[in-house]
Enzyme design. Structure first.
Site, PDB file in Angstrom:
ATOM      1  N   GLU A  88      74.134  26.840  51.408  1.00 38.04           N
ATOM      2  CA  GLU A  88      74.130  25.715  50.475  1.00 38.04           C
ATOM      3  C   GLU A  88      75.205  25.896  49.398  1.00 38.04           C
ATOM      4  O   GLU A  88      74.978  25.664  48.211  1.00 38.04           O
ATOM      5  CB  GLU A  88      72.749  25.558  49.809  1.00 38.04           C
ATOM      6  CG  GLU A  88      71.622  25.270  50.773  1.00 38.04           C
ATOM      7  CD  GLU A  88      71.752  23.906  51.453  1.00 38.04           C
ATOM      8  OE1 GLU A  88      72.607  23.111  51.013  1.00 38.04           O
ATOM      9  OE2 GLU A  88      71.004  23.642  52.407  1.00 38.04           O
ATOM     10  N   GLN A 317      60.661  33.039  17.898  1.00 37.86           N
ATOM     11  CA  GLN A 317      60.009  33.516  19.116  1.00 37.86           C
ATOM     12  C   GLN A 317      60.993  34.008  20.172  1.00 37.86           C
ATOM     13  O   GLN A 317      60.674  34.038  21.353  1.00 37.86           O
ATOM     14  CB  GLN A 317      59.119  32.411  19.719  1.00 37.86           C
ATOM     15  CG  GLN A 317      58.066  31.862  18.774  1.00 37.86           C
ATOM     16  CD  GLN A 317      57.076  32.930  18.339  1.00 37.86           C
ATOM     17  OE1 GLN A 317      56.653  33.750  19.146  1.00 37.86           O
ATOM     18  NE2 GLN A 317      56.728  32.926  17.056  1.00 37.86           N
ATOM     19  N   THR A 322      60.657  41.855  17.130  1.00 36.65           N
ATOM     20  CA  THR A 322      60.457  42.918  18.113  1.00 36.65           C
ATOM     21  C   THR A 322      61.678  43.815  18.193  1.00 36.65           C
ATOM     22  O   THR A 322      61.564  45.038  18.362  1.00 36.65           O
ATOM     23  CB  THR A 322      60.159  42.300  19.490  1.00 36.65           C
ATOM     24  OG1 THR A 322      58.986  41.486  19.396  1.00 36.65           O
ATOM     25  CG2 THR A 322      59.929  43.380  20.538  1.00 36.65           C
ATOM     26  N   GLY A 604      52.181  41.199 -23.392  1.00 44.50           N
ATOM     27  CA  GLY A 604      52.605  42.483 -23.922  1.00 44.50           C
ATOM     28  C   GLY A 604      53.603  42.395 -25.058  1.00 44.50           C
ATOM     29  O   GLY A 604      54.215  43.413 -25.398  1.00 44.50           O
TER      30      GLY A 604
END
Length: 795
Positions: A88, A317, A322, A604
């Site tokens: 093909e 994502q 990671t 303060g």
């Protein structure tokens, strides 16, 4: 050898998977554009490899000469002919028109290097061949759907008129041979069992098959068709042939390697990675695919390249977080905390918090702790200053020399030789944390030369300002929402699918798969727990010093921890500096002529004044110091002994009168030079100035003419007011004059919505006593005021 390419599906060449001649079966290209690019690179790499073999053998002109030369030189590598079969290929050229360029190259030089093409397709348009047909010596035309399709292949319409029986076709060789034939059928069941070949034989002989699977050759007229029969179900003949020819010891060199896996454990990368030398810093990050070299190898990220800074780009994502966690785990498993320390800035989802358990990690700051983020960058800038001094004092001229000297123990000032800062969500820095950008840019500009490396995770490259983009030496790309944003290759970037997290494109235009930061392939739901368990194991196995932690200012500390009058007789300590964790001093008469403190209720302000008063009383005698207190609530006057108190005002009118009395004394000093040196230091303390200035009283107006010469007159003004309304109050003439004549400021807790109090300085919600100290000529810094409430002054 053979390379079998099936553009659609994979059933056509599946029976040949065990054949020793097969150098690769490439299938299902239509489903993955990345595989198509990889197939082109693999085949082109084999063409280049064969050319290099012929060149290295002595510029041999052809594969035939090379084979003859191997008889005389057995050490030469085998170079079998390569048959590339593409099924093909017409649809392949439709989807990837540029693929024809590789086929033309093979057609042009393939005969000399032993590469041959067999292309098959249902139909082909002549225009898509782009000249490839001139290199195709053999034309085979089976039955076509139209005469025009037959004419494209054979230059005649004959193939259209073939019988409607599989296998009939025409063979055309150049212009001299034109023959009709019928091909054999090898997908049918085995009808004749031949003797099994001896697997131990040195060279198996070809298996002789009966013609047409044992059937007699049909004698058919041109208009007669053979009756079709139901195919038999059984073991195909081609499978039987492959089984009898399978010999593992004679497998040809592969051209096509298996594609990169979608999930990869870090343990696989670490086991295959080679040990690194002492002069480099290579971090195993995943598996690198180099189809042109027919090689897959561990991907080692070089932190010495291009200044040592890295930017990884990717859509949400796509694997950015990671990537950072994998780097942390890889460093922890390949280096000791004495070699490398790590820190994290997580401005997005908080995923970096999982790595805090590693002994190599000094700390991770998230977007919910703004002071911790500032403190982290201040610690790193302090490390940078220390390293610059170490390079100068020890005569170090390179990072390799630094690592060698540190490993030998000659640089005890440094905890580790190298430092890595992991930044997740860099885009948030410019929008939500503008005050941190300059510090991070400083690390990018100067840190790489001294062993401080910054790793940025971003969505788009333009998130980094154009002036800082050249500071990044290594650029990596995960999947991008818009491939047009790619700096490496838009076409290659477009091939990364959304279901391939961790698939990354390197600067060498090679794909890599980022490993998961675990030692085995774990589900995403338990990956965080696996990282924490790995960090705990790593920490338990390390007995030496860990990375330097992020030191934070205490929320409450005693003034006894500050230097007393004997240790520091000139300067007035009032708190701790966050950038150096050392005492913060008020330098009255030196760099801080006056002081303005802004803070809302219980921030303060009064505690600050009380501390400054106690420091003054500890360092000056009543003959050297006089205090004029404008204190409506009476909190400050209780700290001042009678001998030091020059006046006390509890209302705005009394404050105006007190200012007038002080102005009269200053007038005498201005007129009499001797009085300037003889008189005591005058300190005006105005607590809650917003109340004193209400109603247009202008309590400090009599002092305004003397503020420009306050340094010579030894006059100081300490003033407090709330943050609320301070942006408008700064237009008050007294406040403007105090600031213009050398006044420093301390911005304590307040609402940011009040706007700028000082240029680019906004109030924030802070713990009591925490504020930003602003001194002319210096960058603002965070300080914590000591809790002077807890100590009692002895009169």
């Amino acid at each position: 050898s053979m390379v079998l390419v099936d553009y659609k599906g994979g059933a056509a060449f599946a029976p040949f998977s065990g054949l020793p001649h097969v150098a690769g079966i490439i299938d299902n290209l239509a489903d993955d554009a990345q595989l198509t690019e990889r197939a082109r690179a693999s085949i082109n790499g084999e063409v280049v490899r064969r050319q290099e073999l012929l060149r290295d053998a002595g510029s041999v002109p052809s594969i035939s000469h090379y084979c003859e030369l191997r008889i005389q030189r057995p050490e030469l590598r085998p170079l079998p002919h390569l048959l590339i079969v593409i099924d093909e290929f017409g649809e392949l050229l439709t989807a990837e028109p540029d693929f024809v360029d590789l086929l033309i190259t093979i057609g042009r030089i393939g005969r000399s290097i032993g590469v041959h093409l067999l292309l098959s397709s249902q139909r082909i348009e002549a225009g898509k061949l782009r000249g490839l047909d001139s290199y195709l010596s053999y034309r085979i035309g089976l039955r076509t759907f139209s005469e025009s399709e037959s004419t494209v292949v054979l230059d005649t319409p004959d193939a259209f008129h073939l019988p409607a029986i599989p296998g009939f076709g025409y063979l055309k060789v150049d212009t001299s041979v034109y023959r009709r034939f019928r091909s054999g059928y090898v997908s049918g069941s085995v009808t004749t069992v031949a003797p099994v070949l001896d697997a131990d034989a040195d060279r198996p002989q070809p298996l002789l098959l009966p013609t047409f699977n044992g059937l007699a050759k049909p004698e058919l007229a041109d208009d007669q068709e053979q009756e079709l029969t139901r195919p038999e179900i059984g073991r195909p003949l081609v499978a039987e042939c492959v089984d009898r020819l399978r010999l593992a010891s004679r497998q040809v060199q592969p051209v096509w390697l298996p594609p990169l896996p979608s999930r990869l454990a870090l343990s696989r990368v670490l086991s295959d990675a080679e040990p690194q030398d002492d002069g480099g810093l290579l971090v195993p990050m995943g598996l690198l695919d180099n189809p042109a070299k027919q090689r897959q190898q561990p991907w080692l990220l070089d932190l010495n390249k291009g200044g040592g800074h890295i930017a990884v780009l990717g859509a949400p994502q796509s694997g950015r977080s990671t990537f950072l966690r994998t780097m942390a785990a890889s460093v922890a498993l390949t280096c000791t905390p004495r070699q490398l320390s790590m820190y994290g800035m997580d401005l997005s989802g908080g995923g970096l918090l999982r790595i805090e358990g590693f002994p190599h990690v000094g700390g991770v700051a998230t977007r919910s702790h703004r002071d911790r983020l500032s403190r982290l960058l201040e610690e790193l800038l302090g490390m940078l200053a220390t390293r610059e001094r170490v390079f100068r004092e020890h005569g170090i001229d390179s990072l390799a020399s630094l690592r060698a000297a540190h490993a030998a123990g000659r640089i005890p000032e440094l905890v580790s030789a190298d430092v890595i800062l992991l930044v997740d969500g860099f885009a948030q820095l410019r929008t939500d944390f503008e005050e941190l950008e300059d510090s991070l840019v400083t690390l990018l500009q100067r840190g790489g030369s001294f062993g401080i490396h910054v790793v940025l995770a971003m969505t788009r490259w333009n998130e980094l300002r154009m002036a800082q983009q050249p500071l990044i030496g290594t650029r990596l790309e995960l999947r991008l929402n818009d491939p047009a944003d790619s700096l490496i290759g838009r076409k290659l970037s477009a091939t990364i699918r959304a279901d391939q997290p961790g698939r990354l494109l390197t600067e060498q235009s090679l794909f890599a798969q980022v490993a998961l930061p675990v030692l085995d392939d774990t589900d995403d739901e338990s990956m965080g727990e696996a990282i924490e368990a790995l960090a705990a194991r790593t920490s338990a196995s390390w007995q030496g010093p860990a990375a330097a932690p992020i030191r934070l200012l205490p929320t409450d500390f005693s003034p006894e921890e500050l230097p007393d009058g004997l240790d520091e007789p000139e300067l007035l300590p009032f708190g701790l500096r966050q950038d150096t964790m050392e005492p913060a001093f008020l330098e009255l008469g030196v760099r801080d002529q006056h002081l303005m403190a802004f803070g809302d209720t219980r921030s303060g302000k009064t505690t600050l004044l009380r501390g400054v008063v106690r420091s003054l009383l500890e360092r000056f005698s009543p003959e050297e110091l006089v205090l004029a207190v404008m204190d409506i609530r009476g909190d400050i006057v209780r700290e001042v002994p009678e001998a030091y108190l020059g006046g006390h005002a509890t209302t705005a009118a009394e404050a105006r009168s007190l200012s007038a009395a002080i102005a009269a004394e200053l007038q005498k000093r201005a007129l009499d030079p001797a009085a300037k040196l003889a008189g005591p230091r005058i300190v005006v303390i105005a607590d809650d100035y917003d109340i004193l200035a209400s109603g247009g009283t202008e309590a400090l107006k009599p002092l305004l003419p003397y503020l420009p010469s306050a340094r010579d007159l030894r006059l100081h003004v300490l003033l407090t007011r709330p943050v609320a309304g301070s942006s408008r109050a700064m237009y008050d003439v007294a406040l403007q004059t105090i600031r213009d004549t050398g006044g420093s400021s301390l911005v304590l807790s307040g609402e940011r919505s009040e706007g700028q109090i000082l240029p680019q300085v906004y109030a924030e919600q802070m713990v009591p006593g925490r504020g930003r100290f602003v001194r002319r000529g210096e960058r603002p810094r965070i300080v914590q005021v000591a809790n002077f409430e807890s100590s009692q002054h002895a009169a």
